[in-house]
Design a protein around this motif. Structure first.
Motif, PDB file in Angstrom:
ATOM      1  N   SER A   1      56.057  32.150  55.226  1.00 14.47           N
ATOM      2  CA  SER A   1      57.023  32.508  56.270  1.00 14.47           C
ATOM      3  C   SER A   1      56.385  32.508  57.653  1.00 14.47           C
ATOM      4  O   SER A   1      57.088  32.533  58.664  1.00 14.47           O
ATOM      5  CB  SER A   1      57.619  33.889  55.969  1.00 14.47           C
ATOM      6  N   GLU A   2      55.036  32.463  57.711  1.00 10.89           N
ATOM      7  CA  GLU A   2      54.360  32.423  59.009  1.00 10.89           C
ATOM      8  C   GLU A   2      54.257  30.999  59.563  1.00 10.89           C
ATOM      9  O   GLU A   2      53.829  30.809  60.705  1.00 10.89           O
ATOM     10  CB  GLU A   2      52.942  32.993  58.871  1.00 10.89           C
TER      11      GLU A   2
ATOM     12  N   ARG B   1      44.446  33.377  60.679  1.00 11.62           N
ATOM     13  CA  ARG B   1      43.976  34.639  61.270  1.00 11.62           C
ATOM     14  C   ARG B   1      42.594  34.978  60.732  1.00 11.62           C
ATOM     15  O   ARG B   1      42.334  34.858  59.532  1.00 11.62           O
ATOM     16  CB  ARG B   1      44.960  35.773  60.932  1.00 11.62           C
TER      17      ARG B   1
ATOM     18  N   GLU C   1      43.970  34.531  66.205  1.00  8.73           N
ATOM     19  CA  GLU C   1      44.276  33.183  65.727  1.00  8.73           C
ATOM     20  C   GLU C   1      43.095  32.273  66.016  1.00  8.73           C
ATOM     21  O   GLU C   1      42.735  32.036  67.164  1.00  8.73           O
ATOM     22  CB  GLU C   1      45.541  32.663  66.412  1.00  8.73           C
TER      23      GLU C   1
ATOM     24  N   ARG D   1      54.667  27.706  61.417  1.00  8.80           N
ATOM     25  CA  ARG D   1      55.398  27.237  62.605  1.00  8.80           C
ATOM     26  C   ARG D   1      55.968  25.874  62.220  1.00  8.80           C
ATOM     27  O   ARG D   1      55.267  24.870  62.191  1.00  8.80           O
ATOM     28  CB  ARG D   1      54.444  27.135  63.790  1.00  8.80           C
TER      29      ARG D   1
ATOM     30  N   LEU E   1      50.170  26.608  60.004  1.00  5.42           N
ATOM     31  CA  LEU E   1      49.879  28.006  59.697  1.00  5.42           C
ATOM     32  C   LEU E   1      48.803  28.508  60.662  1.00  5.42           C
ATOM     33  O   LEU E   1      47.688  27.966  60.675  1.00  5.42           O
ATOM     34  CB  LEU E   1      49.374  28.108  58.257  1.00  5.42           C
TER      35      LEU E   1
ATOM     36  N   HIS F   1      47.816  35.000  53.804  1.00  5.91           N
ATOM     37  CA  HIS F   1      48.787  34.407  54.727  1.00  5.91           C
ATOM     38  C   HIS F   1      50.058  34.078  53.928  1.00  5.91           C
ATOM     39  O   HIS F   1      49.990  33.877  52.715  1.00  5.91           O
ATOM     40  CB  HIS F   1      48.223  33.131  55.342  1.00  5.91           C
TER      41      HIS F   1
ATOM     42  N   THR G   1      59.773  29.878  63.421  1.00  2.10           N
ATOM     43  CA  THR G   1      59.637  30.483  62.096  1.00  2.10           C
ATOM     44  C   THR G   1      61.026  30.857  61.598  1.00  2.10           C
ATOM     45  O   THR G   1      61.868  31.311  62.379  1.00  2.10           O
ATOM     46  CB  THR G   1      58.744  31.741  62.119  1.00  2.10           C
TER      47      THR G   1
END
Lengths: 145, 378
Positions: free
Chosen positions: B97-98, B241, B252, B100, B238, B94, B160
């Motif tokens: 930059s992902e 996933r 998710e 939220r 984050l 991960h 993001t």
């Protein structure tokens, strides 16, 4: 509905009202044969990150996760939910299978998923409000902001 | 050094443990709800999760309650629990930059793509008591969030945002990318020095905040030469996933709060002769909202990289010194063990001391005799 979105919506329902998810799954399973394709499990997911400066991978830590994999009326379903119990993961997997197979009760699954989607939207709205209210434009003294 | 088991005291030990619970309620009042601890003491719960190395906020809140607010003991409880759980697997990588975002600031640039977002923070507050909280009514408590969120959301700021460092990287001002190193599981593999950087990052991510801060602070005070700038500090959620059990496609599974920090340190020469100077970088990242820890980790990362590149010249550049001393559970355990019975080992120390003094004084020293009396329990 996209199955990826469905999974996220059902995960949101699992966090907010697991009893409703269990009740729906119980109702759906009453009329259809349910078979476990894997042992439902509660355990830990090792969270791998990619560091932002060199791109190295490292483990940030673990997170409690429950997974389930079932077949309902010939349709395979699954769930992987953070912080859930195996019972909740199985319930979500049953709902996923019913929705994916278009089986009787699929509409009820979509209706419940819509509640999860609404909860996610409200969560996102609140965060957007936090961001917008605290957005700042710094200026050096002598500059106009 | 050997250890010898002791006997006796079972009843007293049982009552000592019971007293912990008794004292929790001896002053009366209402029991603390675990959900209230999780929601209202969120930073403490985040710290326990981070140092316990496991995101399980409800159990972390229970650990806080059970340990009467001792973060080290609470992290110990959580880590003990996690050691009993099966490992279901590791996620795909991960990226920060992902996240939220709810907070994203830069000390390097006033203007960053997407803007700066303060989010929840006390950076610009004076540390004055809010005495109104001494007698907070349930209504006032509930209305704080209800009234604030009832307001209409103003202009949208994306959830993001791109990384601040991307612009510097595009200009060629940063160390160029190299093949990434693979993750190293510090929970199952021992730290054998020199350790790869992923092992150091993982060890620091679950390190004790105060320990990491002490190491980083030593570099700030002169035991090292970093003088970094926080290019970006971000806090957000984050989306974790995980492969869907039926389709294998990543879905998710929920969110994990994460704090991430990227620092730019002093610039230096490029790796090869004739290469232009570039900024060096450091990276910190941890579970929950833990800004001091993330910044300290980024500084220690940079410091350890300096040590790896040119040899450790300061304590915080020595990987073994840093990584073997920042784990809260291990250091607390070692420290605490000193209060447990060491009667036999200490008796041995006493014997040695007596013999030494006897030799020195020809066996007639009065102090030696007195020590012997103490050692004999007289």
């Amino acid at each position: 509905m996209d199955r990826i979105d469905l999974a996220a919506d059902l995960a949101a329902v699992a966090a907010e009202s697991p009893a409703d998810l269990a009740a729906l799954a119980h109702r759906l399973a009453a009329g259809l044969p349910v078979r476990h394709l894997g042992v439902p499990q509660e355990g830990l997911a090792l969270l791998t990150m990619e560091d932002g400066v060199c791109g190295d991978r490292f483990h940030l830590g673990e997170a409690a996760l429950a997974v389930a994999h079932v077949e309902v009326g010939g349709s395979a379903g699954g769930a992987a939910i953070l912080g859930a119990t195996t019972a909740t993961a199985v319930a979500a997997a049953v709902c996923d299978a019913v929705a994916a197979g278009g089986l009787p009760g699929a509409e009820a699954v979509h209706a419940l998923a819509a509640r999860g989607r609404a909860a996610r939207a409200e969560r996102d709205r609140r965060r957007a409000q936090m961001r917008a209210a605290t957005r700042v434009d710094f200026a050096e003294l002598g500059e106009s902001a | 050094m050997g250890y010898v088991a002791i006997r006796g005291g079972e009843a007293a030990i049982t009552e000592a443990a019971r007293l912990l619970d008794v004292l929790r309620s001896a002053a009366g009042g209402e029991p603390l709800g675990v959900d209230a601890i999780r929601d209202q003491l969120g930073l403490l719960v985040d710290r326990v999760c981070g140092e316990g190395g496991c995101w399980e906020p409800r159990l972390a809140a229970l650990a806080v309650k059970q340990s009467r607010g001792d973060p080290l003991e609470a992290a110990f409880l959580l880590r003990a629990w996690r050691s009993t759980r099966p490992r279901l697997g590791a996620t795909a990588p991960h990226r920060g930059s992902e996240l939220r975002l709810v907070r994203r600031i830069s000390a390097a640039f006033k203007e960053v793509p997407g803007g700066q977002v303060l989010g929840p923070g006390s950076d610009y507050l004076q540390r004055l008591f809010r005495y109104d909280l001494l007698d907070e009514s349930p209504e006032a408590f509930r209305s704080a969030a209800r009234d604030w969120f009832a307001g209409a959301a103003p202009a949208e700021v994306p959830a993001t945002l791109p990384k601040v460092l991307d612009a510097l990287r595009a200009e060629g001002l940063l160390t160029p990318p190299r093949p990434p190193l693979e993750a190293y599981d510090v929970t199952r593999e021992p730290l054998v020095f020199p350790v790869p950087r992923p092992a150091a990052l993982a060890a620091m991510a679950r390190g004790e905040t105060g320990g990491l801060l002490a190491m980083a602070y030593s570099t700030m005070r002169g035991y090292g030469y970093l003088h970094p700038t926080v290019a970006e500090l971000r806090y957000g959620f984050l989306p974790l996933r995980w492969p869907h059990p039926a389709t294998g496609q990543e879905v998710e599974a929920g969110e994990v709060p994460v704090t991430e920090c990227e620092i730019v340190a002093m610039h230096g020469q490029g790796d090869a002769e004739g290469e232009p100077p570039r900024f060096s970088l450091g990276y910190g990242c941890c579970l929950g909202h833990q800004e001091v820890k993330a910044i300290a980790m980024a500084m220690c990362d940079r410091s350890l990289q300096n040590g790896a590149e040119r040899g450790a010249q300061h304590p915080a550049e020595d990987a073994e010194f840093v990584l073997m001393h920042i784990d809260g559970i291990e250091s607390m355990g070692f420290c605490s063990h000193y209060k447990l019975p060491h009667y036999v080992t200490f008796q041995s120390d006493l014997d040695n001391l007596r013999k030494s003094r006897s030799k020195l004084a020809g066996g007639t020293d009065a102090a030696s005799a007195a020590l012997a009396e103490v050692g004999d329990g007289r």
